[in-house]
Structure formats: C-alpha cells, structure tokens
Enzyme design. Structure first.
Site, PDB file in Angstrom:
ATOM      1  N   GLY A   1       0.810  -1.210   0.000  1.00 28.82           N
ATOM      2  CA  GLY A   1       0.000   0.000   0.000  1.00 28.82           C
ATOM      3  C   GLY A   1       0.846   1.265   0.000  1.00 28.82           C
ATOM      4  O   GLY A   1       2.082   1.204   0.010  1.00 28.82           O
TER       5      GLY A   1
ATOM      6  N   ASP B   1      -3.300 -13.563   4.975  1.00 31.63           N
ATOM      7  CA  ASP B   1      -4.563 -12.873   5.235  1.00 31.63           C
ATOM      8  C   ASP B   1      -4.564 -12.469   6.709  1.00 31.63           C
ATOM      9  O   ASP B   1      -4.679 -13.313   7.596  1.00 31.63           O
ATOM     10  CB  ASP B   1      -5.732 -13.809   4.929  1.00 31.63           C
ATOM     11  CG  ASP B   1      -7.085 -13.172   5.227  1.00 31.63           C
ATOM     12  OD1 ASP B   1      -7.133 -12.006   5.677  1.00 31.63           O
ATOM     13  OD2 ASP B   1      -8.112 -13.857   5.012  1.00 31.63           O
TER      14      ASP B   1
ATOM     15  N   TRP C   1      -8.379  -2.117   5.012  1.00 29.96           N
ATOM     16  CA  TRP C   1      -9.316  -2.300   3.898  1.00 29.96           C
ATOM     17  C   TRP C   1      -9.685  -0.901   3.432  1.00 29.96           C
ATOM     18  O   TRP C   1     -10.445  -0.199   4.083  1.00 29.96           O
ATOM     19  CB  TRP C   1     -10.537  -3.083   4.360  1.00 29.96           C
ATOM     20  CG  TRP C   1     -11.524  -3.345   3.257  1.00 29.96           C
ATOM     21  CD1 TRP C   1     -11.242  -3.491   1.927  1.00 29.96           C
ATOM     22  CD2 TRP C   1     -12.941  -3.487   3.380  1.00 29.96           C
ATOM     23  NE1 TRP C   1     -12.400  -3.723   1.218  1.00 29.96           N
ATOM     24  CE2 TRP C   1     -13.452  -3.728   2.083  1.00 29.96           C
ATOM     25  CE3 TRP C   1     -13.820  -3.444   4.460  1.00 29.96           C
ATOM     26  CZ2 TRP C   1     -14.818  -3.911   1.845  1.00 29.96           C
ATOM     27  CZ3 TRP C   1     -15.174  -3.634   4.228  1.00 29.96           C
ATOM     28  CH2 TRP C   1     -15.669  -3.865   2.933  1.00 29.96           C
TER      29      TRP C   1
ATOM     30  N   THR D   1      -4.098   6.969  12.694  1.00 29.47           N
ATOM     31  CA  THR D   1      -4.475   8.150  11.930  1.00 29.47           C
ATOM     32  C   THR D   1      -4.916   9.301  12.818  1.00 29.47           C
ATOM     33  O   THR D   1      -5.387   9.092  13.942  1.00 29.47           O
ATOM     34  CB  THR D   1      -5.630   7.790  10.967  1.00 29.47           C
ATOM     35  OG1 THR D   1      -6.100   8.970  10.299  1.00 29.47           O
ATOM     36  CG2 THR D   1      -6.810   7.194  11.726  1.00 29.47           C
ATOM     37  N   ASP D   2      -4.804  10.516  12.283  1.00 31.39           N
ATOM     38  CA  ASP D   2      -5.338  11.699  12.959  1.00 31.39           C
ATOM     39  C   ASP D   2      -6.864  11.699  12.971  1.00 31.39           C
ATOM     40  O   ASP D   2      -7.476  12.439  13.733  1.00 31.39           O
ATOM     41  CB  ASP D   2      -4.817  12.986  12.303  1.00 31.39           C
ATOM     42  CG  ASP D   2      -5.056  13.064  10.807  1.00 31.39           C
ATOM     43  OD1 ASP D   2      -5.245  12.001  10.173  1.00 31.39           O
ATOM     44  OD2 ASP D   2      -5.029  14.182  10.253  1.00 31.39           O
TER      45      ASP D   2
ATOM     46  N   TYR E   1     -14.255   5.026   9.622  1.00 34.11           N
ATOM     47  CA  TYR E   1     -12.814   4.797   9.545  1.00 34.11           C
ATOM     48  C   TYR E   1     -12.132   5.199  10.856  1.00 34.11           C
ATOM     49  O   TYR E   1     -11.329   4.442  11.412  1.00 34.11           O
ATOM     50  CB  TYR E   1     -12.227   5.576   8.370  1.00 34.11           C
ATOM     51  CG  TYR E   1     -10.725   5.547   8.296  1.00 34.11           C
ATOM     52  CD1 TYR E   1     -10.038   4.369   8.025  1.00 34.11           C
ATOM     53  CD2 TYR E   1      -9.975   6.701   8.504  1.00 34.11           C
ATOM     54  CE1 TYR E   1      -8.651   4.332   7.963  1.00 34.11           C
ATOM     55  CE2 TYR E   1      -8.596   6.682   8.434  1.00 34.11           C
ATOM     56  CZ  TYR E   1      -7.937   5.499   8.168  1.00 34.11           C
ATOM     57  OH  TYR E   1      -6.561   5.473   8.120  1.00 34.11           O
TER      58      TYR E   1
ATOM     59  N   LYS F   1     -10.187   2.653  13.535  1.00 31.94           N
ATOM     60  CA  LYS F   1      -8.796   2.884  13.920  1.00 31.94           C
ATOM     61  C   LYS F   1      -8.680   3.113  15.428  1.00 31.94           C
ATOM     62  O   LYS F   1      -7.744   2.626  16.075  1.00 31.94           O
ATOM     63  CB  LYS F   1      -8.225   4.083  13.155  1.00 31.94           C
ATOM     64  CG  LYS F   1      -7.744   3.744  11.766  1.00 31.94           C
ATOM     65  CD  LYS F   1      -6.550   2.792  11.795  1.00 31.94           C
ATOM     66  CE  LYS F   1      -5.884   2.639  10.457  1.00 31.94           C
ATOM     67  NZ  LYS F   1      -4.719   1.714  10.504  1.00 31.94           N
TER      68      LYS F   1
END
Length: 302
Positions: free
Chosen positions: A10, A36, A61, A101-102, A124, A128
C-alpha cells in the site's frame, strides 16, 4: 532486525518497506495471497515460521463505501486483524507497531497531543480508534503510530491514484502532476472536508517508526511534521516548491460524489512535540517536507 510489514504494497506500507530496506533491516512484506491478516491462525503460523523481531501493521481495507455496507468485514479488517497481529506478536516476543491516523479525533481537539483521548466521528476513525485500544490494552510491547495528511509517492504504483479526497493524502503530488502537465489545479475547500492538518512525508513517518523500533519506544507517537496547514495553503505552497506559479491554483467546492456523506473531522492538527523529544528527532517544517517530496518525484522520473 527482522520486520514483518503488513500492507507493504500500500501507499504508507510501501514507504515503510523502503525506509526499513534503507536501514538494512530484513523486511518481510507478504501480499494478501500469502498472508490474510484477518485469519488469526494464519497470522500466528506465519509469525511462528518467520520469527520477526517486530511487526508493523499498516494493512487496511481501503474502501470507504465498503466500511459502511459490510460492517462485519470492516470490523475484522481493522480490529480483528489488529488483534490477530498483536496476539501473534505477543507469542513471538515481537514489538508491534500499529499505523493509525489523525482521524481518530473529532476535529475539535487540534492541535491534539499524544495523550488526547480519541473521539472519532466516522467509521474509519472509529475502527482505527478501536484498533488502538487493542494495542494499548493487549500488546506486551506495543506502539501506536499516528500519521496525518500523508504526502509522497506510492512505491508500488508511483502514479498518484487520485487527485484529492476528503483528506489531504497525495495532494502535493497531485498539484505537481497537474501543473507539470500544463493544467490548473482545483483545490477543494468547504464543508465536509478535513481542512486543517499536520502533513508528513510518507518516508519521514516511516523514519519515525524505524526509530521507535530501534529504541523499543512504546505508547502513542505522533509521526507527523512540525507545521500545521490548511488545504489551500498546502496546494499553493506545493506549487511554489515545485517551481510553479501558485496563481494556477483555483479554490473550488468539493465533489460531493467523492467526499461522501459521512462526517469528516475538520481540524486534525497533531502536536508531535513529545514524540520528537522521546525519539530524538527534529520535526520537519512544510518547506522541508515538500522539497524532499520534489526530490523523490524527480528520482522516479529520471
């Protein structure tokens, strides 16, 4: 140091692999067909067979619509996968780093320090934040590495996959692509967007993560730059950094078809002062970040 990187193909993961390779780490970056991460048995078997010293969990994902329509899969792709990785790391005595993440914040807390409590406003961010809890409460040696407004190039697919979205990702490179092709760039500004953030170059975020592994640093780290910025300013300063006229940047309303209907945190500025002190790193300002990106783009184009 042997490091297993999930999601190594990614955007963020490929830059982590690049930086670890640069530091002569032995990197394992299996694709989904090989591992996986939602299959706890498979993860444990892979970790037992390869015995990594550390696991950097960057796999996600990446399907905003899918996160809403298939919530069971979304939960397993984020929280279930993180649990599987953490449990396997614990059995192997490995240090585990979750790339977060922020967007675990609601947009009212900026600039948020490392010990600020998350309060996500969309799926999302919620997934997270829940994954962060797994690491904080379950990992024997765990680190949460929050990144934000990530700029850079995709090492596996160097062309930018999109011009922009509700976040900041890829924005600087997209500006450079458009202006170099003789087009004007239309930067979004308005409701439904992340409008303030603390950008970081993907390779700089990866350097933070390498330093955390090297120093066995645990807890929550903010792996970002040292300068906060809004979307329009980032676009204009990107134009300048790449030698273009910033007047070729137009400010327009966002495309609602791309932005979607979920809430987006408006202000996700992160304070990384404590992280920089802990790791002994200097936080790059925006000018430094953009110049490093320019050099990286020149390198892949030459």
């Amino acid at each position: 140091m042997r490091v297993l990187v999930t999601g190594g193909s990614g955007f963020v993961g490929s830059n982590i692999v690049e930086v670890l390779d640069h530091h002569d780490a032995e990197v394992l970056a299996p694709g989904r067909a090989e591992l996986d991460v939602t299959d706890a048995v498979a993860v444990n078997r892979y970790v037992e067979a390869t015995r990594p010293d550390a696991i950097v969990h960057a796999a996600i994902w990446n399907d905003p619509a899918g996160l809403l329509t298939d919530r069971r899969r979304a939960w397993e792709a984020y929280v279930g996968a993180t649990r599987a990785v953490v449990d396997a790391a614990n059995r192997a005595g490995a240090h585990v780093v979750l790339v977060s993440t922020d967007w675990v914040f609601d947009g009212t807390q900026g600039p948020a320090p490392e010990n600020e409590s998350p309060n996500p406003v969309n799926t999302y961010g919620f997934l997270k934040a829940a994954s962060e809890l797994v690491v904080a409460e379950r990992a024997e040696r765990g680190t949460i590495a929050r990144i934000a407004a990530v700029q850079g190039i995709h090492r596996a697919h160097p062309s930018t996959p999109r011009a922009q979205d509700a976040g900041f990702g890829y924005l600087a490179a997209s500006v450079a692509d458009a202006l170099a092709a003789g087009r004007r760039f239309k930067v979004w500004d308005g409701p439904g967007l992340n409008r303030l953030a603390t950008p970081v170059l993907a390779t700089d975020a990866a350097e933070f993560i390498f330093r955390a592994l090297e120093q066995a640093a645990t807890g929550t780290l903010h792996c970002v730059g040292g300068e906060h910025v809004d979307r329009v300013t980032l676009a204009r300063r990107s134009a300048q950094a790449f030698g273009f006229d910033p007047e070729r940047i137009d400010v327009v309303d966002p495309d609602p078809a791309i932005v979607g209907t979920q809430p987006v945190p408006v202000d996700t500025r992160l304070d990384a002062t404590a992280t920089a002190t802990q790791l002994g790193l200097e936080l790059p300002d925006l000018g430094t970040t953009l110049q490093r990106l320019r050099l990286q783009l020149q390198a892949i184009q030459s």
